[in-house]
Design a protein around this motif. Structure first.
Motif, PDB file in Angstrom:
ATOM      1  N   GLY A 295       0.775  -1.282  -0.058  1.00 12.37           N
ATOM      2  CA  GLY A 295      -0.101   0.111   0.128  1.00 12.37           C
ATOM      3  C   GLY A 295       0.700   1.136   0.049  1.00 12.37           C
ATOM      4  N   ALA A 296       2.072   1.240   0.972  1.00 11.22           N
ATOM      5  CA  ALA A 296       2.611   2.424   0.809  1.00 11.22           C
ATOM      6  C   ALA A 296       3.562   2.590  -0.567  1.00 11.22           C
ATOM      7  CB  ALA A 296       3.855   2.315   2.056  1.00 11.22           C
ATOM      8  N   LYS A 297       4.021   1.341  -1.199  1.00  6.07           N
ATOM      9  CA  LYS A 297       4.554   1.404  -2.293  1.00  6.07           C
ATOM     10  C   LYS A 297       3.837   2.038  -3.580  1.00  6.07           C
ATOM     11  CE  LYS A 297       6.619  -1.551  -5.860  1.00  6.07           C
ATOM     12  NZ  LYS A 297       6.909  -3.012  -6.360  1.00  6.07           N
ATOM     13  N   VAL A 298       2.353   1.675  -3.517  1.00  9.76           N
ATOM     14  CA  VAL A 298       1.404   2.260  -4.172  1.00  9.76           C
ATOM     15  C   VAL A 298       1.286   3.753  -4.099  1.00  9.76           C
ATOM     16  CG1 VAL A 298      -1.118   2.338  -5.022  1.00  9.76           C
ATOM     17  CG2 VAL A 298      -0.028   0.333  -4.758  1.00  9.76           C
ATOM     18  N   LEU A 299       0.947   4.241  -2.821  1.00  9.09           N
ATOM     19  CA  LEU A 299       1.220   5.618  -2.648  1.00  9.09           C
ATOM     20  C   LEU A 299       2.339   6.526  -3.203  1.00  9.09           C
ATOM     21  CD1 LEU A 299      -0.598   5.759   0.852  1.00  9.09           C
ATOM     22  CD2 LEU A 299      -1.640   6.475  -1.183  1.00  9.09           C
ATOM     23  N   ARG A 300       3.504   5.946  -2.769  1.00  7.35           N
ATOM     24  CA  ARG A 300       4.804   6.601  -3.377  1.00  7.35           C
ATOM     25  C   ARG A 300       4.842   6.694  -4.839  1.00  7.35           C
ATOM     26  NH1 ARG A 300       7.033   3.854   1.432  1.00  7.35           N
ATOM     27  NH2 ARG A 300       7.450   5.505   2.919  1.00  7.35           N
ATOM     28  N   GLU A 301       4.181   5.589  -5.501  1.00  8.31           N
ATOM     29  CA  GLU A 301       4.251   5.856  -7.019  1.00  8.31           C
ATOM     30  C   GLU A 301       3.403   6.666  -7.720  1.00  8.31           C
ATOM     31  OE1 GLU A 301       4.172   2.733 -10.586  1.00  8.31           O
ATOM     32  OE2 GLU A 301       3.997   1.828  -8.587  1.00  8.31           O
ATOM     33  N   LEU A 302       2.221   6.774  -6.868  1.00 11.55           N
ATOM     34  CA  LEU A 302       1.296   7.928  -7.366  1.00 11.55           C
ATOM     35  C   LEU A 302       1.946   9.144  -7.135  1.00 11.55           C
ATOM     36  CD1 LEU A 302      -1.956   6.224  -6.325  1.00 11.55           C
ATOM     37  CD2 LEU A 302      -0.974   6.513  -8.554  1.00 11.55           C
ATOM     38  N   GLY A 303       2.325   9.277  -5.909  1.00 14.04           N
ATOM     39  CA  GLY A 303       3.102  10.774  -5.668  1.00 14.04           C
ATOM     40  C   GLY A 303       4.279  11.023  -6.574  1.00 14.04           C
ATOM     41  N   SER A 304       4.877  10.040  -7.028  1.00 14.47           N
ATOM     42  CA  SER A 304       6.164  10.254  -7.986  1.00 14.47           C
ATOM     43  C   SER A 304       5.696  10.705  -9.176  1.00 14.47           C
ATOM     44  CB  SER A 304       6.903   8.895  -7.826  1.00 14.47           C
ATOM     45  OG  SER A 304       8.337   9.271  -8.783  1.00 14.47           O
ATOM     46  N   LYS A 305       4.640   9.934  -9.721  1.00 13.51           N
ATOM     47  CA  LYS A 305       4.101  10.195 -11.042  1.00 13.51           C
ATOM     48  C   LYS A 305       3.584  11.597 -10.991  1.00 13.51           C
ATOM     49  CE  LYS A 305       4.215   6.095 -13.129  1.00 13.51           C
ATOM     50  NZ  LYS A 305       4.610   5.533 -14.510  1.00 13.51           N
ATOM     51  N   LEU A 306       2.705  11.842  -9.994  1.00 11.74           N
ATOM     52  CA  LEU A 306       2.132  13.426 -10.042  1.00 11.74           C
ATOM     53  C   LEU A 306       3.169  14.194 -10.163  1.00 11.74           C
ATOM     54  CD1 LEU A 306      -0.597  15.017  -9.730  1.00 11.74           C
ATOM     55  CD2 LEU A 306      -0.365  14.640  -7.186  1.00 11.74           C
ATOM     56  N   GLU A 307       4.116  14.233  -9.150  1.00 12.27           N
ATOM     57  CA  GLU A 307       5.337  15.003  -9.056  1.00 12.27           C
ATOM     58  C   GLU A 307       5.827  15.259 -10.423  1.00 12.27           C
ATOM     59  OE1 GLU A 307       8.974  16.079  -6.266  1.00 12.27           O
ATOM     60  OE2 GLU A 307       8.442  13.919  -6.353  1.00 12.27           O
ATOM     61  N   ARG A 308       5.930  13.960 -11.196  1.00  8.66           N
ATOM     62  CA  ARG A 308       6.637  14.494 -12.636  1.00  8.66           C
ATOM     63  C   ARG A 308       5.569  14.758 -13.749  1.00  8.66           C
ATOM     64  NH1 ARG A 308       9.014   9.439 -11.116  1.00  8.66           N
ATOM     65  NH2 ARG A 308       7.609   8.165 -12.550  1.00  8.66           N
ATOM     66  N   MET A 309       4.472  14.717 -13.196  1.00  9.47           N
ATOM     67  CA  MET A 309       3.327  14.948 -14.264  1.00  9.47           C
ATOM     68  C   MET A 309       3.334  13.817 -15.300  1.00  9.47           C
ATOM     69  SD  MET A 309       3.075  19.058 -14.169  1.00  9.47           S
ATOM     70  CE  MET A 309       1.398  19.204 -14.914  1.00  9.47           C
ATOM     71  N   GLU A 310       3.263  12.440 -14.917  1.00 11.86           N
ATOM     72  CA  GLU A 310       3.385  11.230 -15.857  1.00 11.86           C
ATOM     73  C   GLU A 310       2.111  10.554 -15.607  1.00 11.86           C
ATOM     74  OE1 GLU A 310       6.335   7.727 -15.775  1.00 11.86           O
ATOM     75  OE2 GLU A 310       7.485   9.611 -16.041  1.00 11.86           O
ATOM     76  N   LYS A 311       1.512   9.761 -16.726  1.00 16.24           N
ATOM     77  CA  LYS A 311       0.521   9.129 -16.640  1.00 16.24           C
ATOM     78  C   LYS A 311       0.893   7.778 -16.119  1.00 16.24           C
ATOM     79  CE  LYS A 311      -1.965  11.065 -20.515  1.00 16.24           C
ATOM     80  NZ  LYS A 311      -2.704  10.973 -21.829  1.00 16.24           N
ATOM     81  N   LEU A 312      -0.042   6.909 -15.790  1.00 12.50           N
ATOM     82  CA  LEU A 312       0.368   5.619 -15.185  1.00 12.50           C
ATOM     83  C   LEU A 312       0.564   4.823 -16.237  1.00 12.50           C
ATOM     84  CD1 LEU A 312      -2.777   4.974 -12.695  1.00 12.50           C
ATOM     85  CD2 LEU A 312      -0.408   5.558 -12.163  1.00 12.50           C
ATOM     86  N   SER A 313       1.444   3.536 -16.043  1.00 13.86           N
ATOM     87  CA  SER A 313       1.846   2.726 -17.073  1.00 13.86           C
ATOM     88  C   SER A 313       0.478   1.788 -17.343  1.00 13.86           C
ATOM     89  CB  SER A 313       2.915   1.824 -16.568  1.00 13.86           C
ATOM     90  OG  SER A 313       3.996   2.671 -16.081  1.00 13.86           O
ATOM     91  N   SER A 314       0.809   0.959 -18.496  1.00 19.64           N
ATOM     92  CA  SER A 314      -0.356   0.198 -18.954  1.00 19.64           C
ATOM     93  C   SER A 314      -0.555  -0.951 -17.829  1.00 19.64           C
ATOM     94  CB  SER A 314       0.100  -0.570 -20.249  1.00 19.64           C
ATOM     95  OG  SER A 314       1.279  -1.266 -20.277  1.00 19.64           O
ATOM     96  N   GLY A 315       0.252  -1.212 -17.216  1.00 19.44           N
ATOM     97  CA  GLY A 315      -0.193  -2.358 -16.206  1.00 19.44           C
ATOM     98  C   GLY A 315      -1.114  -1.988 -15.023  1.00 19.44           C
ATOM     99  N   ASP A 316      -1.406  -2.905 -14.335  1.00 17.96           N
ATOM    100  CA  ASP A 316      -2.385  -2.511 -12.951  1.00 17.96           C
ATOM    101  C   ASP A 316      -1.448  -2.222 -11.979  1.00 17.96           C
ATOM    102  OD1 ASP A 316      -4.521  -2.370 -11.359  1.00 17.96           O
ATOM    103  OD2 ASP A 316      -5.016  -4.290 -11.205  1.00 17.96           O
ATOM    104  N   ILE A 317      -1.477  -1.040 -11.422  1.00 18.13           N
ATOM    105  CA  ILE A 317      -0.862  -0.617 -10.247  1.00 18.13           C
ATOM    106  C   ILE A 317      -1.328  -1.113  -8.941  1.00 18.13           C
ATOM    107  CG2 ILE A 317      -2.185   1.582  -9.772  1.00 18.13           C
ATOM    108  CD1 ILE A 317       0.424   3.029  -9.302  1.00 18.13           C
ATOM    109  N   LEU A 318      -2.391  -1.604  -9.012  1.00 13.72           N
ATOM    110  CA  LEU A 318      -3.160  -1.984  -7.668  1.00 13.72           C
ATOM    111  C   LEU A 318      -3.054  -3.686  -7.575  1.00 13.72           C
ATOM    112  CD1 LEU A 318      -6.204   0.129  -7.447  1.00 13.72           C
ATOM    113  CD2 LEU A 318      -4.133   0.304  -5.984  1.00 13.72           C
ATOM    114  N   GLU A 319      -2.251  -4.281  -8.744  1.00  7.54           N
ATOM    115  CA  GLU A 319      -2.419  -5.857  -8.577  1.00  7.54           C
ATOM    116  C   GLU A 319      -1.603  -6.347  -7.460  1.00  7.54           C
ATOM    117  OE1 GLU A 319      -0.813  -9.642 -11.539  1.00  7.54           O
ATOM    118  OE2 GLU A 319      -0.542  -7.295 -12.262  1.00  7.54           O
TER     119      GLU A 319
END
Length: 553
Positions: A363-387
């Protein structure tokens, strides 16, 4: 008689001398006490001054933008004050230059958006006040002897209307404009009545206010601009990181059986405390007002920097932060399990150790990845981030199903069949064997294990210590009569309550994972509206090539 009188005079002189010496010592003691108190006050004042200087230095060092803002403010005031030395043909500019200086003081704000809002309010309020002042001034001149009556009535009408309208809910952002409107109108009417030159007074002040506003905009925008939208962006990113830190800390602290010997009173009253886990999710929960303020400023800012879209979707940043805050409530509840009076024994927590830890880490990994994506203003990858986090939550749920006998008092389970219910089931299902029906009332773990042969205890702790380990201060008679407490049905009741606290922690963690879906959906909506860049896919180097840093050669 002579000798007696002589002795009396000698004794009186001795007494007077002793009294004067005592008073002298008392005066010297009081003066010494006063000097000592004054010295302590001077020392304390000096220490406070040093502490203030140190904190001011640390504030500027931690956020250099505050120092730059102060420098820009001083520069804008210096430029506006040059009007004092105006030597042109129109001498009133130097006389009324204070209007330009006051405009700089009230308009110059920390961010560009706030400056635009203040400028719009001040400009609109001044313009409306000037127009009405000109109209009522002409009317008062026409009234002749009733000039003073017209001026007083006009001030009453303007004050009443402006004060009433600014209370309207949708007019709240323009409250400053109403204040400027009333203030400007009153000053223009008074000054015009004194000089008998209403038109000149109105035009002079409008020009000087426009000059002050222009100085504010030029200095604030052209010299190291501070954008409210960027501050809002950074605040939402910080919320992601703080919540991830708090989640990991809560899960690890619970598994390590971190226990507060005494819960800080500041935590109980929801105040800032020294606990980093508490402060992390507290900052996320309390960021609502700051986000709303920054959103109001950001909507006034023109396209700039990385935010070049017209009508940039700043409200979606607040929406994403709201979804993060919805998850923060679960972390707050998880921290409450650590602070609770009823605690599960360490031995029971170890049964679900790996599953709980994995859910917290994923759960912490998902939050940090979303925060990093938001900081770089980058869309999510094609895979499921919540898998991975969903898989971890499923494993935790299966573990709970398999070991559910640890979370309840298995001796009181009703395993036998229920005649009336069995009769109802016969009408719905073809029952072939009675033992199959009996298994239907058992949990998954009960179908494999004979639960009555498994004692549920708190491991190797003695009875008294086990009870004290489960409860901090409740019930109140535990410390005085622990031996009698751990015997009988009451011990089983409180033991079951301690086991249910573990089930509460696990269910809150699973609920947190379920709420992550809202965060991901809000992030994807923001990435589409804000036109985030596509994710960078790191392709493996081809045959005969090797990767050197970020280059493939």
């Amino acid at each position: 008689m002579g000798s007696l009188k002589h002795n009396w005079e000698d004794n009186s002189a001795a007494r007077l001398s002793l009294l004067s010496s005592f008073r002298g010592n008392e005066d010297r003691g009081s003066r010494w006490t006063c000097l000592k108190v004054m010295r302590e006050k001077i020392k304390n004042s000096w220490d406070d001054l040093q502490d203030f200087a140190r904190k001011a230095y640390e504030m500027g060092r931690s956020d250099p933008r505050k120092v730059i803002f102060a420098i820009k403010m001083g520069l804008a005031l210096s430029i506006a004050s040059l009007l004092i030395f105006w030597k042109g043909s129109y001498e009133d500019i130097a006389q009324y230059s204070i209007w330009a200086i006051l405009t700089v003081i009230v308009m110059f704000e920390f961010s560009i958006g706030a400056t635009f809002i203040k400028g719009f309010n001040r400009g609109l309020g001044t313009l409306c006040a000037g127009i009405l002042a000109f109209c009522f001034a002409e009317l008062s001149i026409v009234a002749g002897k009733l000039e003073e009556v017209v001026i007083v009535l006009s001030i009453f009408i303007i004050g009443f209307c402006a004060s009433y309208l600014k209370l309207y809910p949708t007019m709240k952002p323009y409250e400053y404009g109403f204040r400027v409107f009333v203030l400007t109108y009153c000053i223009l009417m008074v000054a015009g009545n004194r000089t008998r030159e209403y038109t000149e007074a109105v035009l002079t002040r409008l020009v000087l206010i426009a000059v002050g506003a222009g100085v504010c905009f030029v200095v604030n925008i052209c010299i190291y601009p501070i954008w409210a939208g960027e501050s809002l962006h950074n605040l939402v990113v910080k919320n992601f990181k703080d919540l991830a830190t708090s989640l990991e800390g809560c899960v690890n602290g619970y598994l390590k059986c971190v226990e507060y010997e005494r819960i800080p009173s500041k935590i109980l009253t929801y105040q800032a405390a020294d606990d980093p886990l508490y402060n992390c999710y507290r900052s996320v929960v309390q960021s609502t007002s700051q986000e709303d303020t920054l959103l109001g400023f950001a909507t006034w800012e023109p396209p700039h920097g990385r935010y070049r879209l017209y009508n940039y979707p700043w409200e979606n940043f607040v929406k994403v932060s709201g979804a993060v805050r919805h998850c923060a409530f679960m972390v707050m509840a998880l921290h409450g399990c650590i602070l609770s009076e009823i605690q599960a024994p360490p031995e029971r927590r170890q049964v679900f150790y790996s599953e709980l830890q994995r859910v917290g880490a994923e759960g912490a990994k998902v939050l940090r990845e979303l925060g990093s994506k938001l900081e770089r203003m980058e869309k999510l990858s094609s895979g499921d981030i919540l898998e991975n986090v969903h898989e971890a939550a499923e494993q935790l749920q299966k573990r709970i199903d398999h070991k559910s006998y640890i979370l309840v008092n298995s001796e009181s389970w009703e395993i036998g069949g229920r005649p009336q219910e069995l009769e109802d089931l016969k009408n719905l299902v073809d029952i072939q064997e009675d033992e199959h029906v009996q298994l239907g009332f058992k949990s998954l773990s009960e179908t494999v294990l004979d639960l009555r042969s498994i004692p549920v205890r708190t491991a190797s702790l003695p009875p008294c210590d086990a009870a004290k380990n489960m409860f901090r201060r409740w019930p109140s008679n535990l410390s005085s009569n622990a031996e009698s407490f751990v015997k009988g049905d009451e011990c089983k009741t409180y033991e079951s309550a301690s086991a249910l606290s573990l089930a509460t922690f696990a269910s809150l963690l699973i609920e947190f994972v379920a709420r992550l879906d809202n965060v991901v959906d809000s992030f994807e909506e923001l990435s589409q509206k804000a036109n985030f860049k596509e994710p960078i896919i790191n392709m493996p180097p081809g045959p005969g090539k090797k990767r050197v840093g970020t280059w493939v050669v």
